[in-house]
Design an enzyme around this catalytic site. Structure first.
Site, PDB file in Angstrom:
ATOM      1  N   ASP A  19     -10.525  38.864 -16.408  1.00 22.97           N
ATOM      2  CA  ASP A  19     -10.863  37.753 -16.024  1.00 22.97           C
ATOM      3  C   ASP A  19      -9.522  36.564 -16.061  1.00 22.97           C
ATOM      4  O   ASP A  19      -8.994  36.694 -17.175  1.00 22.97           O
ATOM      5  CB  ASP A  19     -12.172  37.007 -16.369  1.00 22.97           C
ATOM      6  CG  ASP A  19     -12.775  35.843 -15.715  1.00 22.97           C
ATOM      7  OD1 ASP A  19     -12.166  35.814 -14.476  1.00 22.97           O
ATOM      8  OD2 ASP A  19     -13.299  35.015 -16.249  1.00 22.97           O
ATOM      9  N   GLY A  22      -7.022  33.681 -11.533  1.00 28.19           N
ATOM     10  CA  GLY A  22      -6.978  32.594 -10.587  1.00 28.19           C
ATOM     11  C   GLY A  22      -6.173  31.520 -11.363  1.00 28.19           C
ATOM     12  O   GLY A  22      -5.757  30.847 -11.004  1.00 28.19           O
ATOM     13  N   TRP A  24      -4.750  31.455 -14.209  1.00 34.03           N
ATOM     14  CA  TRP A  24      -3.276  31.534 -14.631  1.00 34.03           C
ATOM     15  C   TRP A  24      -2.265  31.202 -13.671  1.00 34.03           C
ATOM     16  O   TRP A  24      -1.496  30.664 -13.661  1.00 34.03           O
ATOM     17  CB  TRP A  24      -3.025  33.299 -14.842  1.00 34.03           C
ATOM     18  CG  TRP A  24      -1.703  33.611 -15.360  1.00 34.03           C
ATOM     19  CD1 TRP A  24      -1.204  33.594 -16.525  1.00 34.03           C
ATOM     20  CD2 TRP A  24      -0.592  34.023 -14.495  1.00 34.03           C
ATOM     21  NE1 TRP A  24       0.122  34.169 -16.649  1.00 34.03           N
ATOM     22  CE2 TRP A  24       0.516  34.221 -15.327  1.00 34.03           C
ATOM     23  CE3 TRP A  24      -0.529  33.866 -13.104  1.00 34.03           C
ATOM     24  CZ2 TRP A  24       1.654  34.637 -14.864  1.00 34.03           C
ATOM     25  CZ3 TRP A  24       0.711  34.617 -12.705  1.00 34.03           C
ATOM     26  CH2 TRP A  24       1.805  34.895 -13.299  1.00 34.03           C
ATOM     27  N   HIS A  36      -3.505  37.364  -8.948  1.00 34.70           N
ATOM     28  CA  HIS A  36      -4.270  38.814  -8.873  1.00 34.70           C
ATOM     29  C   HIS A  36      -2.970  39.901  -8.976  1.00 34.70           C
ATOM     30  O   HIS A  36      -3.159  41.083  -9.575  1.00 34.70           O
ATOM     31  CB  HIS A  36      -4.824  39.054  -7.734  1.00 34.70           C
ATOM     32  CG  HIS A  36      -6.244  38.035  -7.664  1.00 34.70           C
ATOM     33  ND1 HIS A  36      -7.079  37.930  -8.725  1.00 34.70           N
ATOM     34  CD2 HIS A  36      -6.942  37.352  -6.680  1.00 34.70           C
ATOM     35  CE1 HIS A  36      -7.961  37.075  -8.274  1.00 34.70           C
ATOM     36  NE2 HIS A  36      -8.010  36.907  -7.293  1.00 34.70           N
ATOM     37  N   ASN A  67     -18.279  39.052  -6.544  1.00 31.15           N
ATOM     38  CA  ASN A  67     -16.963  38.618  -5.983  1.00 31.15           C
ATOM     39  C   ASN A  67     -17.075  38.737  -4.823  1.00 31.15           C
ATOM     40  O   ASN A  67     -16.178  38.128  -4.070  1.00 31.15           O
ATOM     41  CB  ASN A  67     -15.956  39.487  -6.701  1.00 31.15           C
ATOM     42  CG  ASN A  67     -15.568  39.071  -8.115  1.00 31.15           C
ATOM     43  OD1 ASN A  67     -15.320  39.904  -8.998  1.00 31.15           O
ATOM     44  ND2 ASN A  67     -15.891  37.819  -8.661  1.00 31.15           N
ATOM     45  N   ARG A  70     -16.630  35.912  -2.336  1.00 37.16           N
ATOM     46  CA  ARG A  70     -15.470  34.779  -2.603  1.00 37.16           C
ATOM     47  C   ARG A  70     -15.050  34.323  -1.025  1.00 37.16           C
ATOM     48  O   ARG A  70     -15.320  35.133  -0.239  1.00 37.16           O
ATOM     49  CB  ARG A  70     -14.225  35.522  -3.430  1.00 37.16           C
ATOM     50  CG  ARG A  70     -14.722  35.377  -4.744  1.00 37.16           C
ATOM     51  CD  ARG A  70     -13.663  35.324  -5.712  1.00 37.16           C
ATOM     52  NE  ARG A  70     -14.191  35.279  -6.997  1.00 37.16           N
ATOM     53  CZ  ARG A  70     -13.242  35.394  -8.371  1.00 37.16           C
ATOM     54  NH1 ARG A  70     -11.769  35.377  -7.818  1.00 37.16           N
ATOM     55  NH2 ARG A  70     -13.706  35.313  -9.316  1.00 37.16           N
ATOM     56  N   ARG A 180     -13.322  40.880 -22.972  1.00 40.90           N
ATOM     57  CA  ARG A 180     -13.245  40.041 -21.957  1.00 40.90           C
ATOM     58  C   ARG A 180     -12.084  39.121 -22.062  1.00 40.90           C
ATOM     59  O   ARG A 180     -11.973  38.284 -23.114  1.00 40.90           O
ATOM     60  CB  ARG A 180     -14.520  39.103 -21.647  1.00 40.90           C
ATOM     61  CG  ARG A 180     -14.433  38.171 -20.249  1.00 40.90           C
ATOM     62  CD  ARG A 180     -15.613  37.376 -20.103  1.00 40.90           C
ATOM     63  NE  ARG A 180     -15.294  36.821 -18.823  1.00 40.90           N
ATOM     64  CZ  ARG A 180     -16.378  36.821 -17.724  1.00 40.90           C
ATOM     65  NH1 ARG A 180     -17.661  37.354 -17.678  1.00 40.90           N
ATOM     66  NH2 ARG A 180     -16.161  36.089 -16.627  1.00 40.90           N
TER      67      ARG A 180
HETATM   68  C1  IPE Z   1     -15.863  39.014 -13.688  1.00 44.14           C
HETATM   69  O1  IPE Z   1     -15.219  37.696 -13.348  1.00 44.14           O
HETATM   70  C2  IPE Z   1     -15.484  40.005 -12.629  1.00 44.14           C
HETATM   71  C3  IPE Z   1     -14.182  40.494 -12.884  1.00 44.14           C
HETATM   72  C4  IPE Z   1     -13.465  40.187 -13.540  1.00 44.14           C
HETATM   73  C5  IPE Z   1     -13.766  41.590 -11.937  1.00 44.14           C
HETATM   74  P1  IPE Z   1     -15.853  36.548 -12.541  1.00 44.14           P
HETATM   75  O2  IPE Z   1     -14.539  35.477 -12.631  1.00 44.14           O
HETATM   76  O3  IPE Z   1     -16.336  37.161 -11.366  1.00 44.14           O
HETATM   77  O4  IPE Z   1     -16.985  35.935 -13.533  1.00 44.14           O
HETATM   78  P2  IPE Z   1     -17.820  34.657 -13.632  1.00 44.14           P
HETATM   79  O5  IPE Z   1     -18.326  34.429 -12.009  1.00 44.14           O
HETATM   80  O6  IPE Z   1     -16.877  33.586 -14.168  1.00 44.14           O
HETATM   81  O7  IPE Z   1     -19.118  34.972 -14.308  1.00 44.14           O
HETATM   82  C1  IPE Z   2     -10.670  37.891 -12.347  1.00 45.78           C
HETATM   83  O1  IPE Z   2      -9.860  36.754 -12.008  1.00 45.78           O
HETATM   84  C2  IPE Z   2     -10.401  39.088 -11.063  1.00 45.78           C
HETATM   85  C3  IPE Z   2     -11.451  38.913 -10.229  1.00 45.78           C
HETATM   86  C4  IPE Z   2     -12.538  38.523 -10.200  1.00 45.78           C
HETATM   87  C5  IPE Z   2     -11.068  39.465  -8.898  1.00 45.78           C
HETATM   88  P1  IPE Z   2     -10.523  35.308 -11.446  1.00 45.78           P
HETATM   89  O2  IPE Z   2     -10.101  35.632 -10.056  1.00 45.78           O
HETATM   90  O3  IPE Z   2     -11.964  35.408 -11.502  1.00 45.78           O
HETATM   91  O4  IPE Z   2      -9.712  34.612 -12.181  1.00 45.78           O
HETATM   92  P2  IPE Z   2     -10.142  32.928 -12.497  1.00 45.78           P
HETATM   93  O5  IPE Z   2     -11.351  33.251 -13.287  1.00 45.78           O
HETATM   94  O6  IPE Z   2     -10.739  32.237 -11.319  1.00 45.78           O
HETATM   95  O7  IPE Z   2      -9.172  32.338 -13.323  1.00 45.78           O
HETATM   96 MG    MG Z   3     -13.048  34.545 -13.117  1.00 44.45          MG
END
Ligand code: IPE
Ligand code: IPE
Ligand code: MG
Length: 241
Positions: A19, A22, A24, A36, A67, A70, A180
């Site tokens: 996680d 985004g 970063w 990503h 996800n 999104r 995590r």
């Molecule tokens: C968990 O991250 C899923 C993955 C890393 C693939 P999310 O960014 O989706 O989790 P929440 O929404 O903050 O719980």
């Molecule tokens: C985890 O990173 C990867 C996926 C869920 C695809 P995020 O996309 O959730 O990144 P943040 O949490 O928005 O920084």
């Molecule tokens: Mg996330």
């Protein structure tokens, strides 16, 4: 601690919630997709490091069922990343002879993406030494419901073991360590049944900046913990004699 020392109590199976991609990117004024992209190359580096240390199974949470809600553009970017990077990323693990398994509801992915990931599964099916689960369109609750429905259809009464075997991870050891990144302290629907006795490790680092040495630190931390599985220290000592 040296690499030799941590190998003494190495987790057999490490699962990572990758996680923070985004955030970063946002911090660097870049589009989320850059995060990503960076995440994919960091993932490959971490996997190589873990297999080199001697870890047998790795599970990476790449895309959750949730996800899939999104924004369309982000999802399209993620699918494009799979299209352009997945095969070459997995080929970088060839020397470790890793069997790749996709866990999740692959049918929710675009057809051509399904074909790409299934091709890698097929190509690595011959390997028996190490395992990698890539969680795509994965959700633990959906996984459990699917397993229970399979049992109902077969007219079977479940046991803890048979339910475990009906999960995508059936036959594999449960994760010993769940990591995590990205500062949040939650499981977000990841391996809920399998992680019943896993040790949890949370890092404030965003996934693209989680280095090999950070994984080493997590493993060191794990190796210093006492796992009791509900028993007393004395009982555990006797068992380990
Ligand atoms: C968990 O991250 C899923 C993955 C890393 C693939 P999310 O960014 O989706 O989790 P929440 O929404 O903050 O719980
Ligand atoms: C985890 O990173 C990867 C996926 C869920 C695809 P995020 O996309 O959730 O990144 P943040 O949490 O928005 O920084
Ligand atoms: Mg996330």
């Amino acid at each position: 601690m040296s690499e030799n020392k941590i190998i003494e109590r190495l987790p057999k199976h490490i699962a990572i919630i990758m996680d923070g991609n985004g955030r970063w990117a946002k911090k660097r004024l870049m589009p989320r997709l850059k995060g990503h992209q960076q995440g994919v190359s960091r993932m490959v580096g971490l996997l190589q490091y873990a297999y080199k240390l001697g870890v047998d199974y790795m599970t990476v949470y790449a895309l959750s069922t949730e996800n899939l809600n999104r924004p369309k553009e982000e999802l399209a970017g993620l699918y494009d990343l799979i299209r352009t990077q997945f095969e070459s990323a997995m080929a970088q693990l060839d020397k470790y002879e890793v069997r790749v398994k996709i866990i999740g509801d692959v049918s929710l992915l675009p057809k051509d993406v399904q074909e790409i990931v299934q091709k890698v599964e097929k190509k690595t099916e011959k390997f028996t030494g190490k395992g990698l689960n890539v969680a795509l369109a994965y959700g633990s609750r959906a996984e459990l419901v699917r397993a229970v429905n399979q049992a109902i259809e077969a007219g079977e009464k479940l046991t803890e073991e048979s339910l475990s075997n009906l999960l995508y991870t059936g036959g594999q050891p449960d994760p010993d360590l769940v990591i995590r990144t990205g500062k949040e302290k939650r499981l977000s629907n990841f391996l809920l049944y399998q992680s019943a006795y896993a040790e949890l490790y949370f890092s404030d680092k965003m996934f693209p900046e989680f280095l090999d040495e950070d994984l080493q630190k997590a493993i060191e931390d794990y190796s210093n913990r006492t796992r009791r599985f509900g028993k007393t220290d004395e009982q555990r000592r006797e068992e380990n004699l």
